[in-house]
Design a protein around this motif. Structure first.
Motif, PDB file in Angstrom:
ATOM      1  N   PRO A 122       0.815  -1.200   0.000  1.00 37.62           N
ATOM      2  CA  PRO A 122       0.000   0.000   0.000  1.00 37.62           C
ATOM      3  C   PRO A 122       0.858   1.263   0.000  1.00 37.62           C
ATOM      4  CG  PRO A 122       0.054  -0.908   2.212  1.00 37.62           C
ATOM      5  CD  PRO A 122       0.781  -1.874   1.311  1.00 37.62           C
ATOM      6  N   HIS A 123       0.285   2.302  -0.540  1.00 37.28           N
ATOM      7  CA  HIS A 123       0.964   3.600  -0.593  1.00 37.28           C
ATOM      8  C   HIS A 123      -0.099   4.657  -0.315  1.00 37.28           C
ATOM      9  CE1 HIS A 123       4.146   6.345  -2.113  1.00 37.28           C
ATOM     10  NE2 HIS A 123       3.095   7.123  -2.263  1.00 37.28           N
ATOM     11  N   PHE A 124       0.212   5.566   0.588  1.00 38.21           N
ATOM     12  CA  PHE A 124      -0.751   6.569   1.014  1.00 38.21           C
ATOM     13  C   PHE A 124      -0.248   7.961   0.669  1.00 38.21           C
ATOM     14  CE2 PHE A 124      -1.251   2.768   3.426  1.00 38.21           C
ATOM     15  CZ  PHE A 124      -2.620   2.567   3.393  1.00 38.21           C
ATOM     16  N   ILE A 125      -1.185   8.834   0.329  1.00 41.65           N
ATOM     17  CA  ILE A 125      -0.886  10.209  -0.081  1.00 41.65           C
ATOM     18  C   ILE A 125      -1.862  11.116   0.655  1.00 41.65           C
ATOM     19  CG2 ILE A 125      -0.879  11.817  -2.043  1.00 41.65           C
ATOM     20  CD1 ILE A 125      -0.514   9.264  -3.844  1.00 41.65           C
ATOM     21  N   LEU A 126      -1.402  12.290   1.073  1.00 41.79           N
ATOM     22  CA  LEU A 126      -2.295  13.273   1.684  1.00 41.79           C
ATOM     23  C   LEU A 126      -2.232  14.564   0.881  1.00 41.79           C
ATOM     24  CD1 LEU A 126      -4.253  13.930   4.010  1.00 41.79           C
ATOM     25  CD2 LEU A 126      -2.268  14.744   5.315  1.00 41.79           C
ATOM     26  N   ILE A 127      -3.406  15.043   0.504  1.00 42.83           N
ATOM     27  CA  ILE A 127      -3.530  16.250  -0.315  1.00 42.83           C
ATOM     28  C   ILE A 127      -4.356  17.266   0.468  1.00 42.83           C
ATOM     29  CG2 ILE A 127      -4.456  17.144  -2.500  1.00 42.83           C
ATOM     30  CD1 ILE A 127      -3.838  14.349  -3.669  1.00 42.83           C
ATOM     31  N   ASP A 128      -3.987  18.548   0.327  1.00 43.54           N
ATOM     32  CA  ASP A 128      -4.686  19.583   1.095  1.00 43.54           C
ATOM     33  C   ASP A 128      -5.975  20.022   0.410  1.00 43.54           C
ATOM     34  OD1 ASP A 128      -4.103  21.545  -0.848  1.00 43.54           O
ATOM     35  OD2 ASP A 128      -2.589  22.545   0.375  1.00 43.54           O
ATOM     36  N   ARG A 129      -6.638  20.997   1.025  1.00 42.40           N
ATOM     37  CA  ARG A 129      -7.953  21.447   0.549  1.00 42.40           C
ATOM     38  C   ARG A 129      -7.892  22.170  -0.791  1.00 42.40           C
ATOM     39  NH1 ARG A 129      -9.513  24.539   5.939  1.00 42.40           N
ATOM     40  NH2 ARG A 129      -7.361  25.111   5.619  1.00 42.40           N
ATOM     41  N   GLU A 130      -6.706  22.593  -1.194  1.00 44.60           N
ATOM     42  CA  GLU A 130      -6.539  23.281  -2.482  1.00 44.60           C
ATOM     43  C   GLU A 130      -6.033  22.338  -3.573  1.00 44.60           C
ATOM     44  OE1 GLU A 130      -3.887  26.519  -1.686  1.00 44.60           O
ATOM     45  OE2 GLU A 130      -5.300  27.496  -0.342  1.00 44.60           O
ATOM     46  N   GLY A 131      -5.875  21.067  -3.234  1.00 44.90           N
ATOM     47  CA  GLY A 131      -5.381  20.104  -4.212  1.00 44.90           C
ATOM     48  C   GLY A 131      -3.870  20.060  -4.290  1.00 44.90           C
ATOM     49  N   LYS A 132      -3.200  20.538  -3.238  1.00 48.61           N
ATOM     50  CA  LYS A 132      -1.739  20.520  -3.202  1.00 48.61           C
ATOM     51  C   LYS A 132      -1.247  19.384  -2.310  1.00 48.61           C
ATOM     52  CE  LYS A 132      -1.332  25.424  -4.103  1.00 48.61           C
ATOM     53  NZ  LYS A 132      -0.943  26.726  -3.579  1.00 48.61           N
ATOM     54  N   VAL A 133      -0.081  18.894  -2.652  1.00 48.26           N
ATOM     55  CA  VAL A 133       0.514  17.785  -1.912  1.00 48.26           C
ATOM     56  C   VAL A 133       0.906  18.236  -0.502  1.00 48.26           C
ATOM     57  CG1 VAL A 133       2.439  16.143  -1.851  1.00 48.26           C
ATOM     58  CG2 VAL A 133       1.430  16.798  -4.060  1.00 48.26           C
ATOM     59  N   ILE A 134       0.483  17.464   0.467  1.00 47.48           N
ATOM     60  CA  ILE A 134       0.996  17.623   1.838  1.00 47.48           C
ATOM     61  C   ILE A 134       2.091  16.593   2.050  1.00 47.48           C
ATOM     62  CG2 ILE A 134       0.494  17.370   4.297  1.00 47.48           C
ATOM     63  CD1 ILE A 134      -2.304  18.444   3.750  1.00 47.48           C
ATOM     64  N   ASN A 135       1.789  15.335   1.684  1.00 47.04           N
ATOM     65  CA  ASN A 135       2.765  14.267   1.865  1.00 47.04           C
ATOM     66  C   ASN A 135       2.538  13.191   0.799  1.00 47.04           C
ATOM     67  OD1 ASN A 135       4.467  12.209   2.749  1.00 47.04           O
ATOM     68  ND2 ASN A 135       4.042  12.604   4.912  1.00 47.04           N
ATOM     69  N   ALA A 136       3.531  13.025  -0.071  1.00 45.08           N
ATOM     70  CA  ALA A 136       3.446  12.025  -1.146  1.00 45.08           C
ATOM     71  C   ALA A 136       3.703  10.617  -0.634  1.00 45.08           C
ATOM     72  CB  ALA A 136       4.439  12.364  -2.255  1.00 45.08           C
ATOM     73  N   LYS A 137       4.215  10.503   0.580  1.00 42.29           N
ATOM     74  CA  LYS A 137       4.471   9.201   1.204  1.00 42.29           C
ATOM     75  C   LYS A 137       3.920   9.243   2.625  1.00 42.29           C
ATOM     76  CE  LYS A 137       8.219   7.060   0.492  1.00 42.29           C
ATOM     77  NZ  LYS A 137       8.930   6.046  -0.220  1.00 42.29           N
ATOM     78  N   MET A 138       2.614   9.445   2.709  1.00 43.21           N
ATOM     79  CA  MET A 138       1.945   9.576   4.002  1.00 43.21           C
ATOM     80  C   MET A 138       2.001   8.255   4.757  1.00 43.21           C
ATOM     81  SD  MET A 138       0.361  11.643   5.956  1.00 43.21           S
ATOM     82  CE  MET A 138      -0.676  11.527   7.406  1.00 43.21           C
ATOM     83  N   SER A 139       1.962   8.369   6.069  1.00 39.14           N
ATOM     84  CA  SER A 139       1.988   7.176   6.912  1.00 39.14           C
ATOM     85  C   SER A 139       0.700   6.358   6.734  1.00 39.14           C
ATOM     86  CB  SER A 139       2.175   7.574   8.374  1.00 39.14           C
ATOM     87  OG  SER A 139       1.179   8.500   8.766  1.00 39.14           O
ATOM     88  N   ARG A 140       0.809   5.082   7.086  1.00 38.87           N
ATOM     89  CA  ARG A 140      -0.305   4.143   6.961  1.00 38.87           C
ATOM     90  C   ARG A 140      -1.358   4.402   8.040  1.00 38.87           C
ATOM     91  NH1 ARG A 140       2.070  -1.802   5.583  1.00 38.87           N
ATOM     92  NH2 ARG A 140       3.425  -1.172   3.870  1.00 38.87           N
ATOM     93  N   PRO A 141      -2.568   3.952   7.822  1.00 42.99           N
ATOM     94  CA  PRO A 141      -3.605   4.075   8.849  1.00 42.99           C
ATOM     95  C   PRO A 141      -3.224   3.408  10.169  1.00 42.99           C
ATOM     96  CG  PRO A 141      -4.599   3.487   6.767  1.00 42.99           C
ATOM     97  CD  PRO A 141      -3.104   3.394   6.584  1.00 42.99           C
ATOM     98  N   SER A 142      -2.454   2.335  10.116  1.00 41.29           N
ATOM     99  CA  SER A 142      -2.064   1.609  11.329  1.00 41.29           C
ATOM    100  C   SER A 142      -0.985   2.328  12.138  1.00 41.29           C
ATOM    101  CB  SER A 142      -1.572   0.208  10.971  1.00 41.29           C
ATOM    102  OG  SER A 142      -0.450   0.288  10.107  1.00 41.29           O
ATOM    103  N   ASP A 143      -0.358   3.322  11.563  1.00 39.28           N
ATOM    104  CA  ASP A 143       0.690   4.074  12.261  1.00 39.28           C
ATOM    105  C   ASP A 143       0.026   5.107  13.172  1.00 39.28           C
ATOM    106  OD1 ASP A 143       2.721   5.875  13.023  1.00 39.28           O
ATOM    107  OD2 ASP A 143       3.751   5.690  11.101  1.00 39.28           O
ATOM    108  N   PRO A 144       0.297   5.078  14.486  1.00 35.82           N
ATOM    109  CA  PRO A 144      -0.319   6.054  15.401  1.00 35.82           C
ATOM    110  C   PRO A 144      -0.040   7.513  15.021  1.00 35.82           C
ATOM    111  CG  PRO A 144       0.836   4.332  16.629  1.00 35.82           C
ATOM    112  CD  PRO A 144       1.163   4.127  15.193  1.00 35.82           C
TER     113      PRO A 144
END
Length: 188
Positions: free
Chosen positions: A154-176
């Motif tokens: 799995p690979h996770f990405i987080l994008i902000d409200r304007e459609g900009k990258v916050i983190n292209a390698k976001m942590s997994r859901p299981s990571d606290p």
């Protein structure tokens, strides 16, 4: 050897340590072809660096409706790239469901993008397991995944409200750390 080691590191980890690695690379590598390939790799990472506009996508959901990344402007977007045959992906799904429940009603949406080659396998899992969030089908060899240089799931990405990258390698859901990070988002 320097080209191989540094290029492999950048491929996997991104350009976070480029300031430290670039001088070593430039001092040791003088083959024009390798230098060009390295610069192209770094440019690709610069395009998905925090604050850059995210590459876009258009996929169909489980009902055949077209969904675009731009549909989510105004909300944070947590993207899960996965496949039905991927054991680690499947192990993250219960934790992703917990994230979805925890942040229900907040200014964030959870989008799962399948890279399954077999669309019917994806449809079966989504329906039988009643997967929540926004379930989309990309199929294999996807330009969005290529733009994010996703070579493993799995690979996770987080994008902000304007459609900009916050983190292209976001942590997994299981990571606290994921919950802590999401809790700290402004305007969530």
């Amino acid at each position: 050897m320097v080209d191989y080691i540094i290029s492999e590191y950048i491929t996997r980890e991104g350009i976070g340590k480029l300031e430290e690695l670039a001088p070593i690379y430039k001092a040791k590598v003088n083959t024009p072809k390798k230098i060009t390939a390295f610069n192209e790799l770094c440019d690709k990472w610069h395009k998905i660096a925090p604050g850059q506009p995210s590459p876009s996508f258009t996929y169909k959901d489980i009902n055949g409706k077209e969904v675009h990344l731009s549909d989510f402007v105004g909300k944070y977007v947590y993207i899960d790239n996965w496949a039905t045959w991927c054991g680690p992906c499947r192990r993250e799904q219960p934790m992703l469901k917990k994230l979805e429940e925890r942040f229900a009603g907040k200014n964030i949406c959870f989008v799962s993008v399948s890279c399954d080659q077999d669309k019917s396998a994806w449809e079966k899992v989504v329906k039988e397991e009643k997967l929540e969030g926004i379930q989309l089908y990309a199929g294999a060899f996807d330009p969005f995944m290529d733009a994010y240089m996703i070579t493993a799931i799995p690979h996770f990405i987080l994008i902000d409200r304007e459609g900009k990258v916050i983190n292209a390698k976001m942590s997994r859901p299981s990571d606290p750390e994921t919950v802590k990070f999401l809790d700290a988002l402004e305007g969530l």
